[in-house]
Design a protein around this motif. Structure first.
Motif, PDB file in Angstrom:
ATOM      1  N   GLN A 167       0.845  -1.181   0.000  1.00 18.64           N
ATOM      2  CA  GLN A 167       0.000   0.000   0.000  1.00 18.64           C
ATOM      3  C   GLN A 167       0.883   1.235   0.000  1.00 18.64           C
ATOM      4  O   GLN A 167       1.798   1.347   0.813  1.00 18.64           O
ATOM      5  CB  GLN A 167      -0.892  -0.014   1.255  1.00 18.64           C
ATOM      6  CG  GLN A 167      -1.908   1.088   1.318  1.00 18.64           C
ATOM      7  CD  GLN A 167      -2.822   0.964   2.531  1.00 18.64           C
ATOM      8  OE1 GLN A 167      -3.949   1.426   2.531  1.00 18.64           O
ATOM      9  NE2 GLN A 167      -2.333   0.350   3.598  1.00 18.64           N
ATOM     10  N   SER A 214      -3.279   3.663  -1.528  1.00 16.06           N
ATOM     11  CA  SER A 214      -3.707   2.925  -2.716  1.00 16.06           C
ATOM     12  C   SER A 214      -3.071   1.542  -2.702  1.00 16.06           C
ATOM     13  O   SER A 214      -1.852   1.405  -2.502  1.00 16.06           O
ATOM     14  CB  SER A 214      -3.289   3.674  -3.988  1.00 16.06           C
ATOM     15  OG  SER A 214      -3.930   4.928  -4.064  1.00 16.06           O
ATOM     16  N   LEU A 215      -3.895   0.511  -2.902  1.00 13.42           N
ATOM     17  CA  LEU A 215      -3.401  -0.857  -2.881  1.00 13.42           C
ATOM     18  C   LEU A 215      -2.689  -1.189  -4.187  1.00 13.42           C
ATOM     19  O   LEU A 215      -3.063  -0.697  -5.254  1.00 13.42           O
ATOM     20  CB  LEU A 215      -4.557  -1.822  -2.648  1.00 13.42           C
ATOM     21  CG  LEU A 215      -5.234  -1.698  -1.276  1.00 13.42           C
ATOM     22  CD1 LEU A 215      -6.513  -2.506  -1.237  1.00 13.42           C
ATOM     23  CD2 LEU A 215      -4.289  -2.146  -0.176  1.00 13.42           C
ATOM     24  N   ASN A 226      -0.505  -4.250  -6.688  1.00 15.66           N
ATOM     25  CA  ASN A 226      -0.232  -5.658  -7.011  1.00 15.66           C
ATOM     26  C   ASN A 226       0.859  -5.768  -8.069  1.00 15.66           C
ATOM     27  O   ASN A 226       0.867  -6.691  -8.877  1.00 15.66           O
ATOM     28  CB  ASN A 226      -1.497  -6.383  -7.465  1.00 15.66           C
ATOM     29  CG  ASN A 226      -2.020  -5.857  -8.796  1.00 15.66           C
ATOM     30  OD1 ASN A 226      -1.659  -4.756  -9.225  1.00 15.66           O
ATOM     31  ND2 ASN A 226      -2.882  -6.633  -9.455  1.00 15.66           N
ATOM     32  N   SER A 250      -5.211  -9.894  -6.801  1.00 19.65           N
ATOM     33  CA  SER A 250      -5.809  -8.565  -6.717  1.00 19.65           C
ATOM     34  C   SER A 250      -4.947  -7.678  -5.838  1.00 19.65           C
ATOM     35  O   SER A 250      -4.188  -8.168  -4.998  1.00 19.65           O
ATOM     36  CB  SER A 250      -7.228  -8.677  -6.146  1.00 19.65           C
ATOM     37  OG  SER A 250      -7.195  -9.259  -4.852  1.00 19.65           O
ATOM     38  N   PRO A 251      -5.016  -6.349  -6.004  1.00 20.56           N
ATOM     39  CA  PRO A 251      -4.223  -5.451  -5.151  1.00 20.56           C
ATOM     40  C   PRO A 251      -4.487  -5.723  -3.676  1.00 20.56           C
ATOM     41  O   PRO A 251      -5.631  -5.865  -3.262  1.00 20.56           O
ATOM     42  CB  PRO A 251      -4.694  -4.063  -5.579  1.00 20.56           C
ATOM     43  CG  PRO A 251      -5.169  -4.238  -6.988  1.00 20.56           C
ATOM     44  CD  PRO A 251      -5.781  -5.609  -7.028  1.00 20.56           C
ATOM     45  N   ARG A 252      -3.413  -5.775  -2.896  1.00 21.72           N
ATOM     46  CA  ARG A 252      -3.537  -6.126  -1.479  1.00 21.72           C
ATOM     47  C   ARG A 252      -2.295  -5.720  -0.706  1.00 21.72           C
ATOM     48  O   ARG A 252      -1.246  -5.423  -1.294  1.00 21.72           O
ATOM     49  CB  ARG A 252      -3.753  -7.631  -1.335  1.00 21.72           C
ATOM     50  CG  ARG A 252      -2.559  -8.476  -1.792  1.00 21.72           C
ATOM     51  CD  ARG A 252      -2.901  -9.951  -1.849  1.00 21.72           C
ATOM     52  NE  ARG A 252      -3.937 -10.213  -2.837  1.00 21.72           N
ATOM     53  CZ  ARG A 252      -4.653 -11.324  -2.867  1.00 21.72           C
ATOM     54  NH1 ARG A 252      -4.444 -12.271  -1.978  1.00 21.72           N
ATOM     55  NH2 ARG A 252      -5.584 -11.510  -3.796  1.00 21.72           N
ATOM     56  N   SER A 253      -2.447  -5.748   0.618  1.00 21.00           N
ATOM     57  CA  SER A 253      -1.315  -5.530   1.515  1.00 21.00           C
ATOM     58  C   SER A 253      -1.442  -6.486   2.690  1.00 21.00           C
ATOM     59  O   SER A 253      -2.463  -7.158   2.858  1.00 21.00           O
ATOM     60  CB  SER A 253      -1.270  -4.075   2.009  1.00 21.00           C
ATOM     61  OG  SER A 253      -2.401  -3.801   2.821  1.00 21.00           O
ATOM     62  N   SER A 278      -7.734  -5.960   1.573  1.00 22.10           N
ATOM     63  CA  SER A 278      -7.983  -4.680   0.923  1.00 22.10           C
ATOM     64  C   SER A 278      -8.544  -3.748   1.994  1.00 22.10           C
ATOM     65  O   SER A 278      -8.440  -4.012   3.187  1.00 22.10           O
ATOM     66  CB  SER A 278      -8.955  -4.852  -0.236  1.00 22.10           C
ATOM     67  OG  SER A 278     -10.216  -5.310   0.233  1.00 22.10           O
ATOM     68  N   HIS A 279      -9.169  -2.635   1.567  1.00 22.00           N
ATOM     69  CA  HIS A 279      -9.738  -1.704   2.544  1.00 22.00           C
ATOM     70  C   HIS A 279     -11.012  -2.245   3.180  1.00 22.00           C
ATOM     71  O   HIS A 279     -11.440  -1.745   4.225  1.00 22.00           O
ATOM     72  CB  HIS A 279     -10.033  -0.365   1.866  1.00 22.00           C
ATOM     73  CG  HIS A 279      -8.794   0.317   1.364  1.00 22.00           C
ATOM     74  ND1 HIS A 279      -7.683   0.500   2.137  1.00 22.00           N
ATOM     75  CD2 HIS A 279      -8.498   0.852   0.140  1.00 22.00           C
ATOM     76  CE1 HIS A 279      -6.750   1.133   1.442  1.00 22.00           C
ATOM     77  NE2 HIS A 279      -7.225   1.348   0.217  1.00 22.00           N
ATOM     78  N   SER A 280     -11.613  -3.268   2.581  1.00 15.27           N
ATOM     79  CA  SER A 280     -12.895  -3.738   3.091  1.00 15.27           C
ATOM     80  C   SER A 280     -12.977  -5.246   3.275  1.00 15.27           C
ATOM     81  O   SER A 280     -13.959  -5.730   3.831  1.00 15.27           O
ATOM     82  CB  SER A 280     -14.024  -3.318   2.125  1.00 15.27           C
ATOM     83  OG  SER A 280     -13.800  -3.855   0.822  1.00 15.27           O
ATOM     84  N   CYS A 340     -10.775  -9.331   3.609  1.00 19.25           N
ATOM     85  CA  CYS A 340      -9.575 -10.144   3.739  1.00 19.25           C
ATOM     86  C   CYS A 340      -9.688 -11.338   2.796  1.00 19.25           C
ATOM     87  O   CYS A 340     -10.780 -11.742   2.414  1.00 19.25           O
ATOM     88  CB  CYS A 340      -9.398 -10.624   5.183  1.00 19.25           C
ATOM     89  SG  CYS A 340      -9.089  -9.289   6.363  1.00 19.25           S
TER      90      CYS A 340
END
Length: 670
Positions: free
Chosen positions: A307, A312-313, A315, A338-341, A360-362, A364
């Motif tokens: 992130q 912003s996430l 990938n 998918s974009p993740r941290s 993500s922001h919403s 797991c």
């Protein structure tokens, strides 16, 4: 080390052994009473260990030489130096076990209990011995899935001076000494030479930049005093990765900070000089980020996701070559994660990059992605076994082909299971489960791999689960035995390295054939004994079963033969490939020799050409000189001819006298 099976915990076990050996704990104990049971050398050693355990190092003056017994006792005790009391206790009981294995069976409870006068201080984890008040740290045990705590008699003492539980597949807390680091999460951890280094992290929203070290031989904390440099200390950060490098260096890669840079920074800590510096790299570095993953593959670092400073996430995938210090952004084919941290990453067989979980922001995730680092292609294989629940903020470490995942959370609660993935078969299984709000069921903790007494151990530190933690927990995995049993209960999917595992599959098939035949034969025998009244039916059933078994056996033998044939073909292809490689190598060496000879010949030709050019220049100079000499010669000859002509004409006086030319010629001839 042989495990002591007395059923008592230290120091109770020590005092029971001392009582049996003949030591009453007083300062007047002599070796004579003990020598009746053991040799003089063993009695002296037991005496010294008893003194070391109850009184500490020897600080008494050396006896006179004319007192041989007292002199021998002092020499034996003084030779133990600064040995810790718990180590002296352990060695005392160990020697007694070796000399008299059945000693405890001859000691009754009435004898043991009076000898154990143990007082508890305010800390229930510390036991005070009655002789001198020395504190002996006892081991805490994390509750297991059944909610039970491990009893002290189940502990196997394996440390040098401190007790470390070696019960398999259970998290325990070692007796850590020294000033504990500030509680934190999202820090970095790495191991170099039996020392775990902790750097940075987050505590109450405040980023840290201290460097702490845990010596896993003495289980003691200390702070590394960083020396100042011209480029200053590294700034406080969290969400970074700490990687051991080059034997005595630590790499801190990325992380969130109060004043983030535009690009990802790699900081280097040099252990011999205790200094931080910035790694100078080339190429286009990634943008700054935290919560990413970093794996060390060969001479490269592989960075994925995370992130950025604007939350912003990401990938994207980047590789840093640690030899050329050059960044390279990769664009693999296939569908990436998918974009993740806050995910976990591992590498298998120095070729496959595995990405598991994250958030993500919403939400797991609990998906598993694999990247072939040779073909640069993403894939999403089918997971087998007990599929993990979604999680983020977990930590992982690999031992061989097994990937252990610890902790994490799903925005509601911490994950209590410690799980393991066999990276060759992609089968998940649960190692152990903890209960309650403990540091092992938290986010942002770290897990590193170390070794103790020649065996692998997992060491976890820190984390956040409603409160910040600074606890140390240790697990000794039994993956070499228990995982194989668990895996045989499930169908094995396609392996990521099928060619490498082909031989093992053939052996497993043979073993399965033998075990299956034996098990079914036992069932038939039991049915025969229980069905004596229905012998005809049983015999008919046996015949049917035998026919089925024969058919299955033939099928298995056919499969086994096919597998062996395939393995033979692979070995033959490998041999042919090695032969071709050998021939190509020889041809390459021959071409290299020819090339070297041609290069030498070209060099000689260049030298000859240079010499010829020099000679041409010399000849041109000579030609010009010859032309000049020729012109000079022609001029000289012309001048000589003119002079002769003047002489033959008689000069001016002959012309004035009017003498005819013919006469003048005659005159001249005369």
């Amino acid at each position: 080390m042989a495990k002591v099976s007395s059923g008592l915990a230290y120091p109770e076990r020590f005092y029971a052994a001392a009582s049996y050996a003949g030591f009453d704990g007083s300062a007047d104990s002599t070796v004579g009473a003990v020598a009746s049971k053991f040799s003089n050398e063993t009695a002296l050693l037991l005496y010294a260990l008893h003194k070391q355990a109850t009184l500490g190092p020897c600080n008494m003056p050396k006896p006179k030489s004319w007192k041989p017994i007292e002199h021998s006792k002092w020499t034996s005790w003084n030779g133990l130096g600064d040995m810790p009391s718990t180590e002296a206790m352990r060695l005392f009981v160990k020697i007694l076990e070796e000399e008299d294995p059945g000693w405890y069976s001859r000691v009754s409870n009435n004898v043991v209990e009076p000898m154990v006068d143990v007082k508890m201080n305010q800390n229930p984890e510390v036991v005070v011995a009655p002789d001198n008040g020395n504190a002996y740290p006892e081991m805490k045990t994390v509750a297991t899935v059944n909610g039970h705590f491990l009893e002290s008699q189940d502990k196997d003492v394996v440390s040098e001076g401190l007790e470390v539980v070696s019960v398999y597949d259970q998290w325990v807390s070692p007796p850590v000494s020294g000033k504990h680091p500030k509680a934190r999460y999202e820090h970095g951890a790495a191991v170099i030479e039996d020392k775990m280094y902790i750097f940075g992290g987050n505590h109450n929203g405040r980023y840290l930049n201290d460097l702490q070290v845990l010596d896993m031989r003495s289980w003691s904390w200390s702070k590394v005093e960083v020396q100042e440099r011209t480029d200053g200390m590294t700034s406080p950060c969290a969400g970074h990765s700490l990687i051991p490098w080059d034997g005595n260096k630590l790499l801190s890669v990325g992380g969130h900070s109060r004043d983030p840079s535009e690009t990802l920074q790699v900081k280097v800590f040099d252990l011999p000089t205790c200094t931080w510096s910035t790694l100078k790299t080339y190429g286009k570095p990634p943008i700054s980020r935290g919560g990413h993953s970093v794996v060390h593959v060969g001479t490269t670092l592989v960075i994925f996701g995370g992130q950025d400073a604007n939350r912003s996430l990401l990938n994207d995938l980047h590789i840093l070559d640690l030899e050329s210090m050059t960044w390279d952004e990769m664009d693999p084919v296939g569908v990436p994660p998918s974009p993740r941290s806050d995910h976990a990453a591992a590498v298998h067989a120095d070729r496959y990059l595995l990405i598991f979980g994250g958030g993500s922001h919403s939400a797991c995730f609990n998906d598993l992605h694999v990247l072939d680092l040779q073909t640069m292609e993403w894939s999403r294989p089918i997971q087998q076994g007990e599929i993990p629940s979604p999680r983020a903020g977990h930590s992982g470490v690999t031992i061989g082909e097994n990937w252990f995942i610890v902790g994490g959370g799903d925005n509601k609660s911490g994950v209590s299971e410690t799980i393991v993935l066999n990276m060759s078969t992609l089968v998940w299984s649960v190692v152990t489960t903890v209960q309650g709000r403990v540091s092992l069921a938290s986010e942002g903790a770290t897990v590193v791999l170390s070794s103790y007494s020649g065996e692998d151990i997992l060491v976890a530190f820190g984390g956040y689960n409603g409160r910040y933690n600074n606890e140390v927990n240790v697990l000794k995995p039994s993956h070499k035995t228990s995982l194989q049993t668990k895996l045989t209960e499930r169908p094995v999917p396609d392996s990521l390295s099928a060619v490498q595992n082909n031989t093992n599959a053939t052996r497993d098939l043979e073993s399965e054939l033998g075990m299956g035949q034996e098990g079914k034969t036992r069932e038939i025998v039991m049915e025969n004994t229980d069905s004596e009244r229905n012998i005809p039916k049983v015999e008919e059933m046996n015949k049917n079963l035998v026919a089925v078994l024969k058919a299955e056996k033939e099928e298995l033998e056919s499969s086994l033969a096919n597998e062996r044939m395939h393995a033979q073909q692979l070995r033959q292809e490998l041999t042919e490939a090695e032969t071709r490689n050998g021939d190509l190598y020889k041809e390459l060496q021959s071409l290299r020799g020819q090339l070297a000879a041609e290069q030498s010949r070209c060099f000689k030709l260049e030298v000859d050409v240079a010499e010829l050019r020099q000679k041409l220049q010399t000849m041109e100079t000579l030609r010009k000189e010859v032309e000049i000499l020729q012109r000079q010669k022609a001029a000289s000859e012309q001048a000589a001819l003119d002079a002769r002509q003047r002489q033959s004409s008689g000069g001016v006086w002959g012309w004035l006298a009017g003498t005819p030319p013919d006469q003048r010629a005659n005159i001249d001839e005369s």
